[in-house]
Design an enzyme around this catalytic site. Structure first.
Site, PDB file in Angstrom:
ATOM      1  N   ASP A  90     -33.086 -38.022   2.700  1.00  0.00           N
ATOM      2  CA  ASP A  90     -33.595 -37.607   1.373  1.00  0.00           C
ATOM      3  C   ASP A  90     -34.807 -37.383   1.398  1.00  0.00           C
ATOM      4  O   ASP A  90     -35.573 -37.493   0.349  1.00  0.00           O
ATOM      5  CB  ASP A  90     -33.298 -38.848   0.485  1.00  0.00           C
ATOM      6  CG  ASP A  90     -33.843 -40.074   0.977  1.00  0.00           C
ATOM      7  OD1 ASP A  90     -34.271 -40.067   1.817  1.00  0.00           O
ATOM      8  OD2 ASP A  90     -33.857 -41.090   0.049  1.00  0.00           O
TER       9      ASP A  90
ATOM     10  N   HIS B  11     -45.611 -19.258  23.133  1.00  0.00           N
ATOM     11  CA  HIS B  11     -45.245 -20.106  21.856  1.00  0.00           C
ATOM     12  C   HIS B  11     -45.306 -21.474  22.085  1.00  0.00           C
ATOM     13  O   HIS B  11     -44.240 -22.186  21.518  1.00  0.00           O
ATOM     14  CB  HIS B  11     -44.313 -19.704  21.012  1.00  0.00           C
ATOM     15  CG  HIS B  11     -44.728 -18.323  20.345  1.00  0.00           C
ATOM     16  ND1 HIS B  11     -43.660 -17.344  19.600  1.00  0.00           N
ATOM     17  CD2 HIS B  11     -45.965 -17.613  20.057  1.00  0.00           C
ATOM     18  CE1 HIS B  11     -44.497 -16.400  19.159  1.00  0.00           C
ATOM     19  NE2 HIS B  11     -45.636 -16.410  19.548  1.00  0.00           N
TER      20      HIS B  11
ATOM     21  N   ASP C  15     -54.024 -21.664  20.146  1.00  0.00           N
ATOM     22  CA  ASP C  15     -53.844 -20.689  19.207  1.00  0.00           C
ATOM     23  C   ASP C  15     -53.306 -21.456  17.727  1.00  0.00           C
ATOM     24  O   ASP C  15     -52.439 -22.047  17.484  1.00  0.00           O
ATOM     25  CB  ASP C  15     -52.734 -19.858  19.582  1.00  0.00           C
ATOM     26  CG  ASP C  15     -52.023 -18.851  18.407  1.00  0.00           C
ATOM     27  OD1 ASP C  15     -52.907 -18.630  17.433  1.00  0.00           O
ATOM     28  OD2 ASP C  15     -51.310 -17.709  18.937  1.00  0.00           O
TER      29      ASP C  15
ATOM     30  N   ASP D 132     -55.247 -16.557  11.930  1.00  0.00           N
ATOM     31  CA  ASP D 132     -54.615 -16.598  13.250  1.00  0.00           C
ATOM     32  C   ASP D 132     -55.623 -16.320  14.337  1.00  0.00           C
ATOM     33  O   ASP D 132     -55.877 -15.249  14.482  1.00  0.00           O
ATOM     34  CB  ASP D 132     -53.476 -15.761  13.231  1.00  0.00           C
ATOM     35  CG  ASP D 132     -52.547 -15.695  14.394  1.00  0.00           C
ATOM     36  OD1 ASP D 132     -52.684 -16.633  15.271  1.00  0.00           O
ATOM     37  OD2 ASP D 132     -51.693 -14.668  14.694  1.00  0.00           O
TER      38      ASP D 132
ATOM     39  N   HIS E  99     -46.608  -9.530  25.575  1.00  0.00           N
ATOM     40  CA  HIS E  99     -46.627  -9.192  24.342  1.00  0.00           C
ATOM     41  C   HIS E  99     -47.357  -8.051  23.846  1.00  0.00           C
ATOM     42  O   HIS E  99     -48.355  -7.390  24.466  1.00  0.00           O
ATOM     43  CB  HIS E  99     -46.780 -10.689  23.664  1.00  0.00           C
ATOM     44  CG  HIS E  99     -48.278 -11.154  23.721  1.00  0.00           C
ATOM     45  ND1 HIS E  99     -49.241 -10.565  23.037  1.00  0.00           N
ATOM     46  CD2 HIS E  99     -48.869 -12.176  24.670  1.00  0.00           C
ATOM     47  CE1 HIS E  99     -50.375 -11.346  23.667  1.00  0.00           C
ATOM     48  NE2 HIS E  99     -50.098 -12.094  24.449  1.00  0.00           N
TER      49      HIS E  99
ATOM     50  N   HIS F  73     -50.197  -8.070  15.002  1.00  0.00           N
ATOM     51  CA  HIS F  73     -49.289  -7.879  14.182  1.00  0.00           C
ATOM     52  C   HIS F  73     -50.180  -7.681  12.773  1.00  0.00           C
ATOM     53  O   HIS F  73     -51.336  -8.197  12.560  1.00  0.00           O
ATOM     54  CB  HIS F  73     -48.462  -8.980  13.911  1.00  0.00           C
ATOM     55  CG  HIS F  73     -49.062 -10.433  14.226  1.00  0.00           C
ATOM     56  ND1 HIS F  73     -49.527 -10.849  12.922  1.00  0.00           N
ATOM     57  CD2 HIS F  73     -49.314 -11.171  15.365  1.00  0.00           C
ATOM     58  CE1 HIS F  73     -50.264 -12.227  13.721  1.00  0.00           C
ATOM     59  NE2 HIS F  73     -50.236 -12.255  14.907  1.00  0.00           N
TER      60      HIS F  73
ATOM     61  N   HIS G  25     -46.914 -13.555  10.463  1.00  0.00           N
ATOM     62  CA  HIS G  25     -46.455 -12.374  11.008  1.00  0.00           C
ATOM     63  C   HIS G  25     -46.065 -11.538   9.516  1.00  0.00           C
ATOM     64  O   HIS G  25     -44.996 -11.612   9.083  1.00  0.00           O
ATOM     65  CB  HIS G  25     -45.437 -12.477  11.870  1.00  0.00           C
ATOM     66  CG  HIS G  25     -45.514 -13.116  13.197  1.00  0.00           C
ATOM     67  ND1 HIS G  25     -44.752 -13.608  14.134  1.00  0.00           N
ATOM     68  CD2 HIS G  25     -46.950 -13.238  13.772  1.00  0.00           C
ATOM     69  CE1 HIS G  25     -45.470 -14.178  15.144  1.00  0.00           C
ATOM     70  NE2 HIS G  25     -46.765 -13.836  15.145  1.00  0.00           N
TER      71      HIS G  25
ATOM     72  N   GLU H  52     -54.925  -9.500  19.664  1.00  0.00           N
ATOM     73  CA  GLU H  52     -54.799 -10.777  20.611  1.00  0.00           C
ATOM     74  C   GLU H  52     -54.108 -10.461  22.001  1.00  0.00           C
ATOM     75  O   GLU H  52     -53.141 -10.985  22.253  1.00  0.00           O
ATOM     76  CB  GLU H  52     -53.789 -11.486  19.968  1.00  0.00           C
ATOM     77  CG  GLU H  52     -52.403 -11.084  19.263  1.00  0.00           C
ATOM     78  CD  GLU H  52     -51.574 -12.062  18.579  1.00  0.00           C
ATOM     79  OE1 GLU H  52     -51.279 -13.180  19.270  1.00  0.00           O
ATOM     80  OE2 GLU H  52     -51.091 -11.779  17.555  1.00  0.00           O
TER      81      GLU H  52
ATOM     82  N   TYR I  37     -51.239 -14.084  31.468  1.00  0.00           N
ATOM     83  CA  TYR I  37     -50.664 -15.476  31.496  1.00  0.00           C
ATOM     84  C   TYR I  37     -50.333 -15.526  33.189  1.00  0.00           C
ATOM     85  O   TYR I  37     -49.151 -15.061  33.606  1.00  0.00           O
ATOM     86  CB  TYR I  37     -49.407 -15.633  30.815  1.00  0.00           C
ATOM     87  CG  TYR I  37     -49.879 -15.176  29.335  1.00  0.00           C
ATOM     88  CD1 TYR I  37     -50.614 -16.198  28.482  1.00  0.00           C
ATOM     89  CD2 TYR I  37     -49.849 -13.957  28.798  1.00  0.00           C
ATOM     90  CE1 TYR I  37     -51.029 -16.040  27.480  1.00  0.00           C
ATOM     91  CE2 TYR I  37     -50.279 -13.709  27.463  1.00  0.00           C
ATOM     92  CZ  TYR I  37     -50.578 -14.697  26.701  1.00  0.00           C
ATOM     93  OH  TYR I  37     -51.208 -14.346  25.408  1.00  0.00           O
TER      94      TYR I  37
ATOM     95  N   ARG J 209     -55.673 -16.032  26.056  1.00  0.00           N
ATOM     96  CA  ARG J 209     -55.565 -15.270  25.074  1.00  0.00           C
ATOM     97  C   ARG J 209     -56.730 -15.320  24.110  1.00  0.00           C
ATOM     98  O   ARG J 209     -57.220 -16.182  23.916  1.00  0.00           O
ATOM     99  CB  ARG J 209     -54.104 -15.546  24.167  1.00  0.00           C
ATOM    100  CG  ARG J 209     -53.990 -14.705  22.916  1.00  0.00           C
ATOM    101  CD  ARG J 209     -52.526 -14.650  22.276  1.00  0.00           C
ATOM    102  NE  ARG J 209     -52.001 -16.109  21.841  1.00  0.00           N
ATOM    103  CZ  ARG J 209     -51.196 -16.870  22.433  1.00  0.00           C
ATOM    104  NH1 ARG J 209     -50.693 -16.283  23.594  1.00  0.00           N
ATOM    105  NH2 ARG J 209     -50.964 -18.067  21.938  1.00  0.00           N
TER     106      ARG J 209
ATOM    107  N   GLU K 180     -57.960 -13.991  20.337  1.00  0.00           N
ATOM    108  CA  GLU K 180     -57.372 -13.342  19.085  1.00  0.00           C
ATOM    109  C   GLU K 180     -58.076 -13.595  17.911  1.00  0.00           C
ATOM    110  O   GLU K 180     -58.730 -14.706  17.607  1.00  0.00           O
ATOM    111  CB  GLU K 180     -55.822 -14.155  18.778  1.00  0.00           C
ATOM    112  CG  GLU K 180     -55.474 -13.792  17.436  1.00  0.00           C
ATOM    113  CD  GLU K 180     -53.873 -14.390  17.169  1.00  0.00           C
ATOM    114  OE1 GLU K 180     -53.729 -15.479  17.760  1.00  0.00           O
ATOM    115  OE2 GLU K 180     -53.357 -13.720  16.412  1.00  0.00           O
TER     116      GLU K 180
HETATM  117  N1  GLY Z   1     -49.641 -17.551  16.273  1.00  0.00           N
HETATM  118  C1  GLY Z   1     -48.930 -16.654  16.610  1.00  0.00           C
HETATM  119  C2  GLY Z   1     -49.390 -15.326  17.006  1.00  0.00           C
HETATM  120  O1  GLY Z   1     -50.556 -15.190  17.441  1.00  0.00           O
HETATM  121  O2  GLY Z   1     -48.811 -14.336  16.548  1.00  0.00           O
HETATM  122 MN    MN Z   2     -51.190 -13.522  15.991  1.00  0.00          MN
HETATM  123 MN    MN Z   3     -51.898 -16.471  17.111  1.00  0.00          MN
END
Ligand code: GLY
Ligand code: MN
Ligand code: MN
Length: 438
Positions: free
Chosen positions: A36, A240, A257, A268, A347, A351, A358, A381, A385, A402, A404
Site C-alpha cells: 500500500d 545507463h 550523469d 542533464d 550512442h 536529445h 528525453h 554529450e 567507453y 562522457r 554532457e
Molecule cells: N541521463 C540520460 C542521458 O544522458 O541521456
Molecule cells: Mn542526456
Molecule cells: Mn545524461
C-alpha cells in the site's frame, strides 16, 4: 511559472485544434511501490504543461469555443479526513480560482459527465497508449455517445493523438521555461562540484550519489530528473549504470550523469573525473578527445543547422582523436563511413531536453533532419567507453568518459545552460584539490 503562461498554452493549443473538437488530457496514474505504498507521484508532463496542476487523479478537458467554458478540470474534492491524512487539495474551488478552470467537477463524476461533452464534437484529441485502463474509458464514452445516435446526437469519428501539436509546442521553450531550466542546471552544477570535492578512493558510489541528492534537495529540487548514474572504473563504461554500489578505487575514473528536476524541468549533466583527483596520462588523452568532440559539437548548435550537425561534428572529432591515439587505424573519412568509432562511441550526441529528460519533439520532418531554431534546448554529450572487451591495449581499460551539457539554441548561436560546471582538466583538478570555491 504564472497562471497566464498556462492560459497562453491552452489558448494556443485550442487555436490549433479548431472548433468541433475536444481534448482529453489525464495526468499520470498513481503507481504502487509495494503493497500500500505509492511511488512518489510525478504528474504527466503534457497535463502539467497545460494546467500547472500537480495533484494526482486529475483530467483536463479542453473544448474550444464552448460557450459555457472551454477549460474543464476534473480533480479531487476537498475532504477534511483525507486532507488530515495526506495533505491539502485544491478542490473544485481551487481549480477555478487558482488554476483558472472555467468549470471543475469531482474526478469521480468523469464517467457520467464526459459522454455529454463528447456529443456533437467531430474530433477527439487524445493520446492512446500511455495508460491502457484510461484508453478503455475513453472508448467506452465514445460508445456511449454512439449508442445515443437515435436521439440525434452524433459521436466524434476522428481520434487524433495530441503528440503532434502539443509536443511541437513543448519543443520551443518560453522565457519562463528557460529560466527554470537554467536554474535546474545551476543546481546540478553545484551538485556535481560537491560530488567532485567529496570524492575519495575507498568511498562507495552511493555515497557520492548521496552528495548529489543532498545538493539537489538543499536547493529545492526535490527529485532528480532521472536516476543518477555514478559509475567508477569498469562501471564508467556502462552507459545507463544505476546500481551505484561499488567501491571507488584509486587510479580509476568516476563518471557521474546526474541532473536535478526543478519546477518540473530537467537538467542533464555528465562529468568524468579521476577518483583521486589527478588524471593519469591515459585518462587525460581519452578525456581530451571527448572534450574536443563536445566543444566541436556545441559549436555546431546554430539556428539553421540541422539536428544531426552536432553529432557529425562529434563523430569527426572522436574519429580524428582515436586515430591520433593509435586506437583506430586508417583514413578518417573511411573510418567515419564504416562507423569504426561506434565500438567506443555507441550512442548519439544528444536529445531534446525539457520537462522530460528525453523530451518530446520530432527529430526529423518529412524524413529530413529538423532545423535547429531559437528556443529549442538539447543536450550535447559525446563519450568514449574503453571496456577491455573492445580489443584495446591495457592502458586504456576501464576509462569511460562522457561530457554532457544542456544547450539552448539562440537567435544567433547557442547558450550553454550548464556553463556553471567546469570541464577542463585543469579546472577539475583544482576543484578536487579544493582550490576552487564551490
Ligand atoms: N541521463 C540520460 C542521458 O544522458 O541521456
Ligand atoms: Mn542526456
Ligand atoms: Mn545524461
Amino acid at each position: 511559472m504564472d497562471a497566464k503562461e498556462f492560459q497562453r498554452r491552452r489558448k494556443r493549443l485550442m487555436d490549433m485544434m479548431g472548433d468541433d473538437s475536444i481534448a482529453i488530457i489525464p495526468t499520470s496514474p498513481v503507481r504502487m511501490r509495494n503493497r500500500d505504498v505509492e511511488y512518489p507521484f510525478r504528474h504527466d508532463s503534457d497535463f502539467y504543461y497545460l494546467t500547472g496542476f500537480a495533484e494526482p487523479e486529475a483530467v483536463a478537458v479542453l473544448i474550444p469555443g464552448r460557450p459555457s467554458g472551454e477549460y474543464i478540470l476534473f480533480c479531487r474534492e476537498r475532504d477534511a479526513l483525507m486532507e488530515t491524512w495526506n495533505g491539502l487539495r485544491a478542490g473544485l474551488e481551487g481549480a477555478v480560482e487558482r488554476y483558472c478552470a472555467d468549470d471543475a467537477f469531482p474526478i469521480e463524476d468523469l464517467d457520467d459527465i464526459l459522454p455529454g461533452l463528447l456529443g456533437d464534437q467531430e474530433r477527439i484529441y487524445y493520446t492512446m497508449g500511455n495508460d491502457p485502463a484510461f484508453d478503455q474509458r475513453v472508448l467506452s464514452w465514445v460508445k456511449h455517445v454512439r449508442d445515443q445516435a437515435r436521439s440525434g446526437i452524433s459521436a466524434p469519428d476522428e481520434f487524433i493523438s495530441l503528440n503532434h501539436i502539443l509536443h511541437d509546442m513543448r519543443l520551443y521553450k518560453s522565457r519562463q521555461e528557460i529560466k527554470a531550466m537554467r536554474h535546474a542546471a545551476k543546481i546540478s552544477a553545484a551538485a556535481h562540484k560537491r560530488a567532485m570535492q567529496s570524492c575519495r578512493p575507498g568511498m562507495y558510489e552511493y555515497q557520492i550519489e548521496a552528495e548529489l541528492t543532498h545538493e539537489f534537495m538543499r536547493q529545492g529540487a526535490r527529485s532528480p530528473a532521472y536516476s543518477s548514474i555514478v559509475g567508477g572504473g569498469a562501471n564508467s563504461c556502462i552507459l545507463h549504470y544505476t546500481d551505484n554500489d561499488a567501491e571507488l578505487a584509486d587510479g580509476d575514473v568516476l563518471l557521474i550523469d546526474a541532473g536535478a528536476e526543478y519546477e518540473s524541468y530537467a537538467s542533464d549533466i555528465t562529468r568524468t573525473f579521476p577518483v583521486n583527483g589527478v588524471f593519469t596520462e591515459a585518462q587525460k588523452q581519452i578525456y581530451e578527445v571527448v572534450l574536443e568532440a563536445q566543444l566541436a559539437a556545441i559549436e555546431a548548435v546554430q539556428p539553421g543547422n540541422h539536428w544531426n550537425a552536432p553529432h557529425e561534428a562529434a563523430v569527426q572529432a572522436i574519429t580524428e582523436g582515436l586515430v591520433s591515439l593509435g586506437i583506430l587505424k586508417g583514413r578518417v573519412r573511411t573510418l567515419i563511413k564504416e562507423q569504426a568509432y561506434s565500438k567506443y562511441y555507441m550512442h548519439r550526441t544528444g536529445h531534446w531536453l525539457g520537462m522530460d529528460v528525453h523530451d518530446v519533439g520530432d527529430y526529423k520532418v518529412d524524413g529530413e533532419w529538423r532545423m535547429l531554431e531559437a528556443g529549442m534546448v538539447l543536450t550535447i554529450e559525446p563519450g568514449l567507453y574503453m571496456a577491455p572487451s573492445r580489443g584495446l591495449a591495457k592502458k586504456w581499460w576501464d576509462i569511460g568518459v562522457r561530457i554532457e551539457d544542456d544547450v539552448l539554441v539562440t537567435k544567433d548561436g547557442y547558450d550553454v545552460l550548464s556553463k556553471d560546471m567546469p570541464k577542463s582538466i585543469e579546472d577539475i583538478e583544482s576543484i578536487m584539490a579544493g582550490s576552487e570555491a564551490a
